[in-house]
Design a protein around this motif. Structure first.
Motif, PDB file in Angstrom:
ATOM      1  N   VAL A 129      -1.988   3.712   6.707  1.00 22.32           N
ATOM      2  CA  VAL A 129      -0.702   3.755   5.999  1.00 22.32           C
ATOM      3  C   VAL A 129      -0.486   5.136   5.395  1.00 22.32           C
ATOM      4  O   VAL A 129       0.604   5.726   5.503  1.00 22.32           O
ATOM      5  N   ARG A 130      -1.514   5.695   4.752  1.00 20.53           N
ATOM      6  CA  ARG A 130      -1.385   7.029   4.141  1.00 20.53           C
ATOM      7  C   ARG A 130      -1.078   8.097   5.184  1.00 20.53           C
ATOM      8  O   ARG A 130      -0.235   8.980   4.970  1.00 20.53           O
ATOM      9  N   GLU A 131      -1.741   7.993   6.346  1.00 19.61           N
ATOM     10  CA  GLU A 131      -1.504   8.967   7.404  1.00 19.61           C
ATOM     11  C   GLU A 131      -0.082   8.843   7.954  1.00 19.61           C
ATOM     12  O   GLU A 131       0.576   9.864   8.245  1.00 19.61           O
ATOM     13  N   ARG A 132       0.407   7.619   8.095  1.00 21.30           N
ATOM     14  CA  ARG A 132       1.776   7.421   8.562  1.00 21.30           C
ATOM     15  C   ARG A 132       2.786   8.026   7.589  1.00 21.30           C
ATOM     16  O   ARG A 132       3.772   8.658   8.001  1.00 21.30           O
ATOM     17  N   LEU A 133       2.564   7.783   6.311  1.00 23.68           N
ATOM     18  CA  LEU A 133       3.471   8.352   5.309  1.00 23.68           C
ATOM     19  C   LEU A 133       3.417   9.878   5.326  1.00 23.68           C
ATOM     20  O   LEU A 133       4.450  10.546   5.174  1.00 23.68           O
ATOM     21  N   ARG A 134       2.225  10.440   5.505  1.00 21.16           N
ATOM     22  CA  ARG A 134       2.081  11.900   5.540  1.00 21.16           C
ATOM     23  C   ARG A 134       2.854  12.499   6.711  1.00 21.16           C
ATOM     24  O   ARG A 134       3.417  13.598   6.606  1.00 21.16           O
ATOM     25  N   GLN A 135       2.921  11.737   7.833  1.00 21.34           N
ATOM     26  CA  GLN A 135       3.635  12.209   9.017  1.00 21.34           C
ATOM     27  C   GLN A 135       5.117  11.857   9.001  1.00 21.34           C
ATOM     28  O   GLN A 135       5.834  12.135   9.956  1.00 21.34           O
ATOM     29  N   GLY A 136       5.550  11.198   7.912  1.00 17.05           N
ATOM     30  CA  GLY A 136       6.951  10.830   7.798  1.00 17.05           C
ATOM     31  C   GLY A 136       7.332   9.621   8.624  1.00 17.05           C
ATOM     32  O   GLY A 136       8.518   9.399   8.908  1.00 17.05           O
ATOM     33  N   ARG A 137       6.343   8.816   9.017  1.00  9.60           N
ATOM     34  CA  ARG A 137       6.614   7.624   9.810  1.00  9.60           C
ATOM     35  C   ARG A 137       6.645   6.378   8.923  1.00  9.60           C
ATOM     36  O   ARG A 137       6.240   6.392   7.763  1.00  9.60           O
ATOM     37  N   HIS A 138       7.124   5.268   9.500  1.00 12.55           N
ATOM     38  CA  HIS A 138       7.179   4.001   8.780  1.00 12.55           C
ATOM     39  C   HIS A 138       5.756   3.462   8.591  1.00 12.55           C
ATOM     40  O   HIS A 138       4.916   3.602   9.494  1.00 12.55           O
ATOM     41  N   PRO A 139       5.449   2.852   7.419  1.00 11.94           N
ATOM     42  CA  PRO A 139       4.090   2.328   7.203  1.00 11.94           C
ATOM     43  C   PRO A 139       3.717   1.168   8.116  1.00 11.94           C
ATOM     44  O   PRO A 139       2.539   0.883   8.300  1.00 11.94           O
ATOM     45  N   LEU A 140       4.737   0.513   8.727  1.00 12.92           N
ATOM     46  CA  LEU A 140       4.453  -0.596   9.639  1.00 12.92           C
ATOM     47  C   LEU A 140       4.495  -0.112  11.081  1.00 12.92           C
ATOM     48  O   LEU A 140       5.437   0.574  11.472  1.00 12.92           O
ATOM     49  N   ALA A 173       0.828  -1.203   0.000  1.00 10.97           N
ATOM     50  CA  ALA A 173       0.000   0.000   0.000  1.00 10.97           C
ATOM     51  C   ALA A 173       0.864   1.255   0.000  1.00 10.97           C
ATOM     52  O   ALA A 173       0.564   2.234  -0.707  1.00 10.97           O
ATOM     53  N   SER A 174       1.947   1.239   0.774  1.00 10.08           N
ATOM     54  CA  SER A 174       2.817   2.417   0.818  1.00 10.08           C
ATOM     55  C   SER A 174       3.470   2.680  -0.540  1.00 10.08           C
ATOM     56  O   SER A 174       3.612   3.847  -0.952  1.00 10.08           O
ATOM     57  N   GLN A 175       3.827   1.617  -1.247  1.00  3.77           N
ATOM     58  CA  GLN A 175       4.403   1.788  -2.584  1.00  3.77           C
ATOM     59  C   GLN A 175       3.386   2.380  -3.551  1.00  3.77           C
ATOM     60  O   GLN A 175       3.717   3.255  -4.360  1.00  3.77           O
ATOM     61  N   ILE A 176       2.147   1.898  -3.461  1.00  5.35           N
ATOM     62  CA  ILE A 176       1.099   2.426  -4.355  1.00  5.35           C
ATOM     63  C   ILE A 176       0.832   3.894  -4.053  1.00  5.35           C
ATOM     64  O   ILE A 176       0.724   4.723  -4.970  1.00  5.35           O
ATOM     65  N   ILE A 177       0.717   4.244  -2.771  1.00  6.21           N
ATOM     66  CA  ILE A 177       0.408   5.618  -2.376  1.00  6.21           C
ATOM     67  C   ILE A 177       1.525   6.564  -2.807  1.00  6.21           C
ATOM     68  O   ILE A 177       1.269   7.690  -3.285  1.00  6.21           O
ATOM     69  N   GLN A 178       2.776   6.122  -2.677  1.00  3.96           N
ATOM     70  CA  GLN A 178       3.894   6.998  -3.035  1.00  3.96           C
ATOM     71  C   GLN A 178       4.045   7.159  -4.546  1.00  3.96           C
ATOM     72  O   GLN A 178       4.396   8.233  -5.024  1.00  3.96           O
ATOM     73  N   SER A 179       3.771   6.094  -5.296  1.00  2.00           N
ATOM     74  CA  SER A 179       3.919   6.177  -6.751  1.00  2.00           C
ATOM     75  C   SER A 179       2.674   6.722  -7.449  1.00  2.00           C
ATOM     76  O   SER A 179       2.767   7.305  -8.533  1.00  2.00           O
ATOM     77  N   GLU A 180       1.495   6.536  -6.823  1.00  2.00           N
ATOM     78  CA  GLU A 180       0.242   6.993  -7.426  1.00  2.00           C
ATOM     79  C   GLU A 180      -0.589   7.707  -6.365  1.00  2.00           C
ATOM     80  O   GLU A 180      -1.602   7.181  -5.907  1.00  2.00           O
ATOM     81  N   PRO A 181      -0.197   8.898  -5.949  1.00  2.00           N
ATOM     82  CA  PRO A 181      -0.885   9.581  -4.838  1.00  2.00           C
ATOM     83  C   PRO A 181      -2.342   9.929  -5.126  1.00  2.00           C
ATOM     84  O   PRO A 181      -3.108  10.176  -4.197  1.00  2.00           O
ATOM     85  N   GLU A 182      -2.744   9.905  -6.401  1.00  2.00           N
ATOM     86  CA  GLU A 182      -4.118  10.260  -6.740  1.00  2.00           C
ATOM     87  C   GLU A 182      -5.091   9.091  -6.594  1.00  2.00           C
ATOM     88  O   GLU A 182      -6.316   9.259  -6.655  1.00  2.00           O
ATOM     89  N   VAL A 183      -4.576   7.860  -6.397  1.00  2.00           N
ATOM     90  CA  VAL A 183      -5.423   6.674  -6.304  1.00  2.00           C
ATOM     91  C   VAL A 183      -6.248   6.721  -5.015  1.00  2.00           C
ATOM     92  O   VAL A 183      -5.744   7.112  -3.958  1.00  2.00           O
ATOM     93  N   SER A 184      -7.512   6.313  -5.092  1.00  2.00           N
ATOM     94  CA  SER A 184      -8.401   6.331  -3.923  1.00  2.00           C
ATOM     95  C   SER A 184      -7.976   5.279  -2.909  1.00  2.00           C
ATOM     96  O   SER A 184      -7.320   4.281  -3.242  1.00  2.00           O
ATOM     97  N   LEU A 185      -8.364   5.505  -1.659  1.00  2.00           N
ATOM     98  CA  LEU A 185      -8.039   4.542  -0.614  1.00  2.00           C
ATOM     99  C   LEU A 185      -8.681   3.180  -0.879  1.00  2.00           C
ATOM    100  O   LEU A 185      -8.091   2.137  -0.583  1.00  2.00           O
TER     101      LEU A 185
END
Length: 309
Positions: A195-206, A166-178
């Motif tokens: 996962v999206r919220e963690r990435l937005r805060q700069g944290r690890h997706p796990l 999921a983190s790879q998809i969100i980072q490569s395709e930020p426009e994709v719906s949850l």
């Protein structure tokens, strides 16, 4: 299934029975001699094969009947087999342990995405036994991303793996719906949102707990691969040191009579009369201690090279 109806016996043929040894003539004779009204058999309408009730059919033939009461089932062949297994674990002559294991292996082949608990519910085994069978047979569900549970919900085998995808998809395709992220990663929408919220805060997706379980601590060796009796037995039988010596062949015969396959003890348990359970339990614990002494002696002996090496 439809309502009970009368069917000419001549139109019926044996079905895909989950019983490895086929019908038990003695059980069919008991049914034939019984005065109790027997429930209708179940017949696969597309093929006119008996799904459940071969013993009742044999009993009717013994009694000279030309017709039998039956209910028709219209599902496909695989669903019909599952129905036959379910019926045979809920009434009548119980399926043996090997019967249930064989049924579980077949279900895994048809539905490798089913969870251990779902297969266990369908075959009358424990989830632990199904998991052991899956490992022993190399079921291909091990490489799948998710399994379908008894409630029909899809759950990832490795939640951490789904989060990383999921983190790879969100980072490569930020426009994709949850919802689309969740579908492609095999996780829930709520997990994708986390996962999206963690990435937005700069944290690890796990989360920390998942990171700890996925990575072994430094200096710790990997867990050993479980030893499975059928595989070890096959290798032992091909070892010349055992195969061509009387003592080696005696050891193999002794192990064959004392090794229990996964789930086999469940069939033995049903055969023990209630008034013997206490004494046999005590003996089993005694035998277990002797097996442990034998295992400790083997470990103390260490690996010995075959004669002549």
């Amino acid at each position: 299934m439809g309502p009970p109806t009368t069917v000419p016996i001549a139109m019926l043929s044996p079905g895909d029975s989950p019983r490895l040894a086929g019908e038990d003539p003695g059980h069919a004779l008991l049914l034939a001699e019984s005065s109790t009204r027997l429930p209708p058999i179940i017949v696969h309408r597309p093929t006119m094969r008996v799904i459940d009730g071969m013993h009742r059919l044999r009993a009717a033939i013994m009694c000279g009947a030309d017709t039998i009461e039956a209910r028709f089932y219209d599902g496909d062949a695989d669903a019909a087999f599952l129905l036959g297994v379910r019926e045979n674990i809920t009434h009548g002559l119980p399926l043996s342990g090997p019967d249930r294991e064989a049924a579980a292996i077949r279900v895994m082949g048809v539905h490798p995405e089913w969870s251990d608990r779902a297969i266990a519910a369908a075959t009358g085994l424990s989830a632990k036994t199904v998991a052991a069978i899956r490992r022993r047979t190399g079921g291909d569900a091990a490489h799948r991303r998710a399994r379908v549970g008894r409630d029909g919900r899809v759950r990832p085998i490795d939640g951490g793996e789904g989060r990383l995808r999921a983190s790879q998809i969100i980072q490569s395709e930020p426009e994709v719906s949850l919802r689309e992220v969740a579908r492609r990663a095999g996780i829930s929408v709520a997990t994708a949102r986390d996962v999206r919220e963690r990435l937005r805060q700069g944290r690890h997706p796990l989360p920390p707990r998942q990171r700890r379980t996925r990575a072994a601590p430094a200096g710790r060796t990997a867990r050993p691969v479980p030893v499975v009796w059928p595989e070890v037995r096959d290798k032992l039988g091909r070892d010349p040191a055992l195969k061509y010596s009387e003592s080696g062949r005696h050891l193999l015969r002794w192990l064959d009579t004392h090794a229990l396959a996964a789930g086999e003890w469940e069939a033995l348990l049903r055969a023990v009369p209630s008034h013997w359970t206490g004494d046999l339990a005590h003996l089993c614990k005694l035998f277990a201690r002797r097996w442990l002494d034998f295992a400790n002696a083997l470990e103390a002996t260490g690996p010995n090279p075959p004669p002549g090496h």
